[in-house]
Design a protein around this motif. Sequence first.
Motif, PDB file in Angstrom:
ATOM      1  N   ASN A 119     -16.528 -13.722 -95.049  1.00  0.00           N
ATOM      2  CA  ASN A 119     -17.062 -12.515 -95.671  1.00  0.00           C
ATOM      3  C   ASN A 119     -17.525 -11.497 -94.627  1.00  0.00           C
ATOM      4  O   ASN A 119     -17.983 -10.415 -94.969  1.00  0.00           O
ATOM      5  CB  ASN A 119     -18.243 -12.855 -96.592  1.00  0.00           C
ATOM      6  CG  ASN A 119     -17.800 -13.389 -97.936  1.00  0.00           C
ATOM      7  OD1 ASN A 119     -16.643 -13.235 -98.325  1.00  0.00           O
ATOM      8  ND2 ASN A 119     -18.718 -14.024 -98.658  1.00  0.00           N
ATOM      9  N   GLY A 120     -17.424 -11.858 -93.357  1.00  0.00           N
ATOM     10  CA  GLY A 120     -17.780 -10.948 -92.290  1.00  0.00           C
ATOM     11  C   GLY A 120     -16.582 -10.104 -91.875  1.00  0.00           C
ATOM     12  O   GLY A 120     -15.554 -10.070 -92.557  1.00  0.00           O
ATOM     13  N   SER A 121     -16.722  -9.431 -90.748  1.00  0.00           N
ATOM     14  CA  SER A 121     -15.656  -8.565 -90.256  1.00  0.00           C
ATOM     15  C   SER A 121     -14.845  -9.266 -89.173  1.00  0.00           C
ATOM     16  O   SER A 121     -15.307 -10.225 -88.536  1.00  0.00           O
ATOM     17  CB  SER A 121     -16.250  -7.280 -89.685  1.00  0.00           C
ATOM     18  OG  SER A 121     -17.003  -7.558 -88.511  1.00  0.00           O
ATOM     19  N   THR A 122     -13.631  -8.765 -88.935  1.00  0.00           N
ATOM     20  CA  THR A 122     -12.793  -9.303 -87.871  1.00  0.00           C
ATOM     21  C   THR A 122     -13.457  -9.106 -86.510  1.00  0.00           C
ATOM     22  O   THR A 122     -13.378  -9.979 -85.636  1.00  0.00           O
ATOM     23  CB  THR A 122     -11.416  -8.627 -87.879  1.00  0.00           C
ATOM     24  OG1 THR A 122     -10.757  -8.916 -89.130  1.00  0.00           O
ATOM     25  CG2 THR A 122     -10.542  -9.141 -86.749  1.00  0.00           C
ATOM     26  N   ALA A 123     -14.122  -7.966 -86.331  1.00  0.00           N
ATOM     27  CA  ALA A 123     -14.797  -7.701 -85.058  1.00  0.00           C
ATOM     28  C   ALA A 123     -15.875  -8.735 -84.787  1.00  0.00           C
ATOM     29  O   ALA A 123     -15.992  -9.260 -83.672  1.00  0.00           O
ATOM     30  CB  ALA A 123     -15.398  -6.297 -85.070  1.00  0.00           C
ATOM     31  N   HIS A 124     -16.680  -9.050 -85.800  1.00  0.00           N
ATOM     32  CA  HIS A 124     -17.722 -10.065 -85.653  1.00  0.00           C
ATOM     33  C   HIS A 124     -17.091 -11.431 -85.379  1.00  0.00           C
ATOM     34  O   HIS A 124     -17.545 -12.164 -84.495  1.00  0.00           O
ATOM     35  CB  HIS A 124     -18.571 -10.108 -86.923  1.00  0.00           C
ATOM     36  CG  HIS A 124     -19.538 -11.238 -86.986  1.00  0.00           C
ATOM     37  ND1 HIS A 124     -20.588 -11.384 -86.096  1.00  0.00           N
ATOM     38  CD2 HIS A 124     -19.623 -12.294 -87.839  1.00  0.00           C
ATOM     39  CE1 HIS A 124     -21.275 -12.471 -86.395  1.00  0.00           C
ATOM     40  NE2 HIS A 124     -20.704 -13.048 -87.437  1.00  0.00           N
ATOM     41  N   ALA A 125     -16.045 -11.769 -86.124  1.00  0.00           N
ATOM     42  CA  ALA A 125     -15.379 -13.053 -85.924  1.00  0.00           C
ATOM     43  C   ALA A 125     -14.837 -13.176 -84.508  1.00  0.00           C
ATOM     44  O   ALA A 125     -14.936 -14.238 -83.883  1.00  0.00           O
ATOM     45  CB  ALA A 125     -14.245 -13.221 -86.941  1.00  0.00           C
ATOM     46  N   GLY A 126     -14.279 -12.094 -83.984  1.00  0.00           N
ATOM     47  CA  GLY A 126     -13.743 -12.121 -82.640  1.00  0.00           C
ATOM     48  C   GLY A 126     -14.808 -12.418 -81.602  1.00  0.00           C
ATOM     49  O   GLY A 126     -14.578 -13.190 -80.662  1.00  0.00           O
ATOM     50  N   LYS A 127     -15.982 -11.820 -81.771  1.00  0.00           N
ATOM     51  CA  LYS A 127     -17.082 -12.056 -80.832  1.00  0.00           C
ATOM     52  C   LYS A 127     -17.582 -13.500 -80.920  1.00  0.00           C
ATOM     53  O   LYS A 127     -17.892 -14.130 -79.903  1.00  0.00           O
ATOM     54  CB  LYS A 127     -18.212 -11.081 -81.100  1.00  0.00           C
ATOM     55  CG  LYS A 127     -17.861  -9.643 -80.751  1.00  0.00           C
ATOM     56  CD  LYS A 127     -18.968  -8.684 -81.141  1.00  0.00           C
ATOM     57  CE  LYS A 127     -18.579  -7.243 -80.825  1.00  0.00           C
ATOM     58  NZ  LYS A 127     -19.620  -6.279 -81.261  1.00  0.00           N
ATOM     59  N   VAL A 128     -17.673 -14.022 -82.147  1.00  0.00           N
ATOM     60  CA  VAL A 128     -18.107 -15.411 -82.335  1.00  0.00           C
ATOM     61  C   VAL A 128     -17.116 -16.372 -81.683  1.00  0.00           C
ATOM     62  O   VAL A 128     -17.496 -17.280 -80.933  1.00  0.00           O
ATOM     63  CB  VAL A 128     -18.271 -15.727 -83.834  1.00  0.00           C
ATOM     64  CG1 VAL A 128     -18.454 -17.232 -84.050  1.00  0.00           C
ATOM     65  CG2 VAL A 128     -19.451 -14.964 -84.420  1.00  0.00           C
ATOM     66  N   LEU A 129     -15.837 -16.178 -81.967  1.00  0.00           N
ATOM     67  CA  LEU A 129     -14.813 -17.088 -81.441  1.00  0.00           C
ATOM     68  C   LEU A 129     -14.702 -17.008 -79.928  1.00  0.00           C
ATOM     69  O   LEU A 129     -14.446 -18.009 -79.256  1.00  0.00           O
ATOM     70  CB  LEU A 129     -13.471 -16.774 -82.092  1.00  0.00           C
ATOM     71  CG  LEU A 129     -13.395 -17.072 -83.589  1.00  0.00           C
ATOM     72  CD1 LEU A 129     -12.082 -16.559 -84.172  1.00  0.00           C
ATOM     73  CD2 LEU A 129     -13.547 -18.567 -83.871  1.00  0.00           C
ATOM     74  N   GLU A 130     -14.913 -15.820 -79.370  1.00  0.00           N
ATOM     75  CA  GLU A 130     -14.895 -15.672 -77.916  1.00  0.00           C
ATOM     76  C   GLU A 130     -16.006 -16.501 -77.270  1.00  0.00           C
ATOM     77  O   GLU A 130     -15.797 -17.172 -76.253  1.00  0.00           O
ATOM     78  CB  GLU A 130     -15.049 -14.203 -77.535  1.00  0.00           C
ATOM     79  CG  GLU A 130     -15.015 -13.946 -76.037  1.00  0.00           C
ATOM     80  CD  GLU A 130     -15.172 -12.480 -75.687  1.00  0.00           C
ATOM     81  OE1 GLU A 130     -15.014 -12.159 -74.497  1.00  0.00           O
ATOM     82  OE2 GLU A 130     -15.481 -11.666 -76.583  1.00  0.00           O
ATOM     83  N   ARG A 131     -17.189 -16.461 -77.883  1.00  0.00           N
ATOM     84  CA  ARG A 131     -18.310 -17.235 -77.345  1.00  0.00           C
ATOM     85  C   ARG A 131     -18.061 -18.743 -77.486  1.00  0.00           C
ATOM     86  O   ARG A 131     -18.403 -19.514 -76.588  1.00  0.00           O
ATOM     87  CB  ARG A 131     -19.603 -16.867 -78.076  1.00  0.00           C
ATOM     88  CG  ARG A 131     -20.087 -15.448 -77.861  1.00  0.00           C
ATOM     89  CD  ARG A 131     -20.635 -15.210 -76.479  1.00  0.00           C
ATOM     90  NE  ARG A 131     -21.695 -16.130 -76.107  1.00  0.00           N
ATOM     91  CZ  ARG A 131     -22.325 -16.103 -74.931  1.00  0.00           C
ATOM     92  NH1 ARG A 131     -21.987 -15.204 -74.024  1.00  0.00           N
ATOM     93  NH2 ARG A 131     -23.281 -16.962 -74.653  1.00  0.00           N
ATOM     94  N   LEU A 132     -17.478 -19.156 -78.600  1.00  0.00           N
ATOM     95  CA  LEU A 132     -17.246 -20.573 -78.851  1.00  0.00           C
ATOM     96  C   LEU A 132     -16.098 -21.120 -78.008  1.00  0.00           C
ATOM     97  O   LEU A 132     -16.037 -22.319 -77.726  1.00  0.00           O
ATOM     98  CB  LEU A 132     -16.968 -20.814 -80.334  1.00  0.00           C
ATOM     99  CG  LEU A 132     -18.139 -20.532 -81.282  1.00  0.00           C
ATOM    100  CD1 LEU A 132     -17.693 -20.667 -82.739  1.00  0.00           C
ATOM    101  CD2 LEU A 132     -19.304 -21.476 -81.008  1.00  0.00           C
ATOM    102  N   GLY A 133     -15.159 -20.254 -77.646  1.00  0.00           N
ATOM    103  CA  GLY A 133     -14.104 -20.652 -76.729  1.00  0.00           C
ATOM    104  C   GLY A 133     -12.888 -21.307 -77.340  1.00  0.00           C
ATOM    105  O   GLY A 133     -12.068 -21.873 -76.602  1.00  0.00           O
TER     106      GLY A 133
END
Length: 237
Positions: A119-133
């Motif tokens: 339910n979030g945005s692609t931009a937010h998801a990208g930042k989360v996934l970048e941090r998680l690796g």
Amino acid sequence: MTDARRQLQRGFSHIDTWVFDLDNTLYPHHVNLWQQVDARIGEYIGQFLDVDPVEARRIQKDYYKRFGTSMRGMMTEHGVSADDYLAYVHRIDHSPLKPNPAMGAALERLPGRKLILTNGSTAHAGKVLERLGFGHHFEAVFDIIAAELEPKPAPQTYRRFLDRHRVDAAKAAMFEDLARNLVVPHRLGMTTVLVVPDETQQVVREDWELEGRGAPHVDHVTDDLTGFLATLAASAA
């Protein structure tokens, strides 16, 4: 779990598509990253409606429960711009998220496609996934914009997701941190997994958000998604 419930429980041997929610699912609840977003939502509502923090909080949680997201409520009731809202509430510090190579390894070993439905945005998801690796293991992110601003648990959102990515629901598994967001996936034939806090760390959640562990539309419950996926990957090898 009763014997009857155990017999009805769906398994994973037939799964070829793995679908994951993002926030509080792909990272531990106790990181409380969503608490930052939650605070930003309250600020946005307070400023937009010119109400005090207590009233803003009441409106925020009322809309969240009734509309699926506070944003949808603000759009429906007050004509808020989705772009402005999302840009404001996702302007947070993602540094509490740490790389999780163990989950990345488990995702890599799982046979089939991996997708995110958030339910979030692609931009937010990208930042989360970048941090998680481990973002490279996911084929695509289906976000609130792709859902035409209709959040989970709206039935049409799941149908749009399935159609866009050509997912056979009967061969898919859905991982979520909110039990109510698993009702429709289960009805469509997906194997459902509820990801819950591990109870060793303090989490900031509403009581209703933590309910549903024993609901009939929840096939599996885990408080350790990394370990759960590692076990699935090992059994599929």
